[in-house]
Scaffold this motif. Sequence first.
Motif, mmCIF file in Angstrom:
data_model
loop_
_atom_site.group_PDB
_atom_site.id
_atom_site.type_symbol
_atom_site.label_atom_id
_atom_site.label_comp_id
_atom_site.label_asym_id
_atom_site.label_seq_id
_atom_site.Cartn_x
_atom_site.Cartn_y
_atom_site.Cartn_z
ATOM 1 N N MET A 95 1.735 -14.986 0.794
ATOM 2 C CA MET A 95 1.429 -13.686 0.189
ATOM 3 C C MET A 95 1.485 -12.612 1.277
ATOM 4 S SD MET A 95 -1.988 -12.461 -1.861
ATOM 5 C CE MET A 95 -1.664 -13.646 -3.165
ATOM 6 N N GLN A 96 2.026 -11.462 0.901
ATOM 7 C CA GLN A 96 2.154 -10.383 1.855
ATOM 8 C C GLN A 96 0.784 -9.788 2.177
ATOM 9 O OE1 GLN A 96 4.363 -7.005 0.460
ATOM 10 N NE2 GLN A 96 5.290 -6.685 2.451
ATOM 11 N N LYS A 97 0.497 -9.571 3.437
ATOM 12 C CA LYS A 97 -0.777 -9.010 3.825
ATOM 13 C C LYS A 97 -0.801 -7.513 3.534
ATOM 14 C CE LYS A 97 -1.625 -12.363 7.500
ATOM 15 N NZ LYS A 97 -1.912 -12.536 8.934
ATOM 16 N N PRO A 98 -1.969 -6.999 3.165
ATOM 17 C CA PRO A 98 -2.054 -5.576 2.848
ATOM 18 C C PRO A 98 -1.786 -4.698 4.058
ATOM 19 C CG PRO A 98 -4.244 -6.556 2.949
ATOM 20 C CD PRO A 98 -3.250 -7.680 2.999
ATOM 21 N N PHE A 99 -1.037 -3.614 3.814
ATOM 22 C CA PHE A 99 -0.775 -2.575 4.798
ATOM 23 C C PHE A 99 0.095 -3.044 5.961
ATOM 24 C CE2 PHE A 99 -5.221 -1.314 3.375
ATOM 25 C CZ PHE A 99 -4.730 -0.540 2.342
ATOM 26 N N THR A 100 0.802 -4.166 5.840
ATOM 27 C CA THR A 100 1.655 -4.594 6.935
ATOM 28 C C THR A 100 2.799 -3.621 7.153
ATOM 29 O OG1 THR A 100 2.875 -5.975 5.365
ATOM 30 C CG2 THR A 100 1.129 -7.027 6.640
ATOM 31 N N GLN A 101 3.232 -2.943 6.096
ATOM 32 C CA GLN A 101 4.314 -1.989 6.251
ATOM 33 C C GLN A 101 3.900 -0.791 7.106
ATOM 34 O OE1 GLN A 101 3.118 -3.095 3.388
ATOM 35 N NE2 GLN A 101 4.729 -3.700 1.974
ATOM 36 N N LEU A 102 2.613 -0.580 7.246
ATOM 37 C CA LEU A 102 2.138 0.583 7.977
ATOM 38 C C LEU A 102 1.928 0.303 9.456
ATOM 39 C CD1 LEU A 102 -0.508 1.828 5.415
ATOM 40 C CD2 LEU A 102 1.857 2.559 5.661
ATOM 41 N N GLY A 103 2.068 -0.940 9.834
ATOM 42 C CA GLY A 103 1.904 -1.280 11.235
ATOM 43 C C GLY A 103 0.450 -1.442 11.615
ATOM 44 N N GLN A 104 -0.331 -0.389 11.442
ATOM 45 C CA GLN A 104 -1.743 -0.428 11.778
ATOM 46 C C GLN A 104 -2.517 0.208 10.629
ATOM 47 O OE1 GLN A 104 -2.037 1.674 15.466
ATOM 48 N NE2 GLN A 104 -1.271 -0.028 16.699
ATOM 49 N N VAL B 193 0.463 1.778 -15.402
ATOM 50 C CA VAL B 193 0.604 2.497 -14.137
ATOM 51 C C VAL B 193 -0.537 2.167 -13.186
ATOM 52 C CG1 VAL B 193 0.807 4.785 -13.077
ATOM 53 C CG2 VAL B 193 1.868 4.354 -15.299
ATOM 54 N N ALA B 194 -1.752 2.038 -13.712
ATOM 55 C CA ALA B 194 -2.898 1.719 -12.864
ATOM 56 C C ALA B 194 -2.754 0.346 -12.221
ATOM 57 C CB ALA B 194 -4.186 1.790 -13.676
ATOM 58 N N SER B 195 -2.260 -0.634 -12.980
ATOM 59 C CA SER B 195 -2.099 -1.980 -12.420
ATOM 60 C C SER B 195 -1.042 -1.982 -11.318
ATOM 61 C CB SER B 195 -1.718 -2.966 -13.525
ATOM 62 O OG SER B 195 -0.477 -2.620 -14.123
ATOM 63 N N LYS B 196 0.052 -1.267 -11.534
ATOM 64 C CA LYS B 196 1.101 -1.191 -10.511
ATOM 65 C C LYS B 196 0.614 -0.438 -9.272
ATOM 66 C CE LYS B 196 5.271 -1.561 -13.379
ATOM 67 N NZ LYS B 196 5.870 -2.659 -12.591
ATOM 68 N N THR B 197 -0.215 0.582 -9.497
ATOM 69 C CA THR B 197 -0.750 1.343 -8.368
ATOM 70 C C THR B 197 -1.730 0.504 -7.562
ATOM 71 O OG1 THR B 197 -0.520 3.400 -9.629
ATOM 72 C CG2 THR B 197 -1.946 3.463 -7.700
ATOM 73 N N ALA B 198 -2.590 -0.250 -8.236
ATOM 74 C CA ALA B 198 -3.541 -1.107 -7.535
ATOM 75 C C ALA B 198 -2.811 -2.133 -6.667
ATOM 76 C CB ALA B 198 -4.449 -1.808 -8.542
ATOM 77 N N PHE C 238 -1.302 -0.251 -3.753
ATOM 78 C CA PHE C 238 -2.358 0.133 -2.814
ATOM 79 C C PHE C 238 -2.698 -1.054 -1.908
ATOM 80 C CE2 PHE C 238 -6.678 0.647 -1.382
ATOM 81 C CZ PHE C 238 -6.808 2.004 -1.117
ATOM 82 N N TYR C 239 -2.837 -2.224 -2.525
ATOM 83 C CA TYR C 239 -3.185 -3.412 -1.749
ATOM 84 C C TYR C 239 -2.071 -3.783 -0.775
ATOM 85 C CZ TYR C 239 -4.398 -8.226 -0.597
ATOM 86 O OH TYR C 239 -4.682 -9.376 0.077
ATOM 87 N N GLN C 240 -0.835 -3.718 -1.250
ATOM 88 C CA GLN C 240 0.292 -4.081 -0.403
ATOM 89 C C GLN C 240 0.566 -3.024 0.668
ATOM 90 O OE1 GLN C 240 1.758 -6.916 -0.372
ATOM 91 N NE2 GLN C 240 0.814 -7.773 -2.210
ATOM 92 N N GLY C 241 0.200 -1.769 0.364
ATOM 93 C CA GLY C 241 0.359 -0.715 1.352
ATOM 94 C C GLY C 241 1.645 0.063 1.283
ATOM 95 N N HIS C 242 2.619 -0.352 0.438
ATOM 96 C CA HIS C 242 3.921 0.312 0.465
ATOM 97 C C HIS C 242 3.924 1.662 -0.236
ATOM 98 C CE1 HIS C 242 4.635 -0.796 -3.743
ATOM 99 N NE2 HIS C 242 4.213 -2.023 -3.437
#
Length: 376
Positions: free
Chosen positions: A1-10, A350-355, A358-362
């Motif tokens: 599973m992809q870790k949250p906010f990995t796309q953001l680096g930090q 839309v709320a489910s996709k946003t949640a 948000f968790y994935q960070g993208h």
Amino acid sequence: MQKPFTQLGQRQNLIRQFTPNWFTVSMGTGVVALIVSEFPILKSFTWSFGTTLWCLNIALFVLFTVLYGLRWVFYPHEAKQIFQHPMMSLFLGTIPMALATILNGCLKYGQPIYGDIAVHVAKSLWYVDVLLALLVAWGVPFVMYQRQQHSLSNMTAVWLLPIVACEVAASSGGLLLGHLPTDGHAVAILLASYVLWGISVLPAFAILTILMLRLVLHKLPEKELAVSSWLALGPIGTGALALLILGQQAPTVLVSIDLVEMGQLFQYAGIFGSLILLGFGLWWLGIAVMTTLHHAKQELPFNLGWWGLTFPLGVYTLAILNLAQQLNLAFLYAVGYAFAAILLILWCLVASKTAHGFYQGHLFFSPCLKAYLEQH
């Protein structure tokens, strides 16, 4: 599973990449909170659900305000780049509109729970909301004229966002009047709300006219912006809603200065004007649906712009329900409840996709920051 906010680096890049279009989440959630308790069945459940959504919306608004405020504190130079960006600066209008849904909820849910303190809070929030709406309504268009580069081919209905906030504040002013004594202060709020309506609706109609020209000359927007077509419904639905609410309050308020006939005129004008606006909105709704279905033949990429499916449809639905209440027409109630059911389904989607995003960070991405870094 992809870790949250990995796309953001930090993780701190959550603040650095935070943009005001996140306030559309609060707008959409807030308008659903105001509508859900209008359903005629399971009243105790829908009222509790609406109250829960209102509380959730407060939490979201506070979270987004803190994150965006921290961006200005820790990255002020980068945050200022929003005024150079032709798209992201328009979303500053979502901040006062999101705040309006909270103060409306104070009157609907807070007052029965907390009493008059909720009305006092709502009144204070209304003045803050009006100030923010006016600053955005003047400031963002001026920046568009002064600093930014725009073209007709790149225009979208997002241009409406900084303009619509004033008429949303006008609607909130009308709701506030229903909880205030009918004195000179109430008269001032009523007249000021009509002025706010004029500040917003007339420029919005000018933008809609240009938007129609853009669609004829340059065809449909790209699929990434397909949902933006729904935003045209916003100023039309809010304009109708404000006329209805203010008109309903006008006879009671204006009797205090011996202008009861004018108040009745305002009420009749509100009903008549709202019917015309709702018809215009129905036309734009058809265009928005067909535009979305046209692009839906291919996969529509999810982004925060999908929240444009909620607030515009929500204020349009509220206008229908308010008109049904004033005219006491069963078939209008049925139409309003049908739109409300569709809105609830869209919000869940839309709320489910946003949640998830948000968790994935993208979903945390600042176009104005990217443009700035590319230039430097």
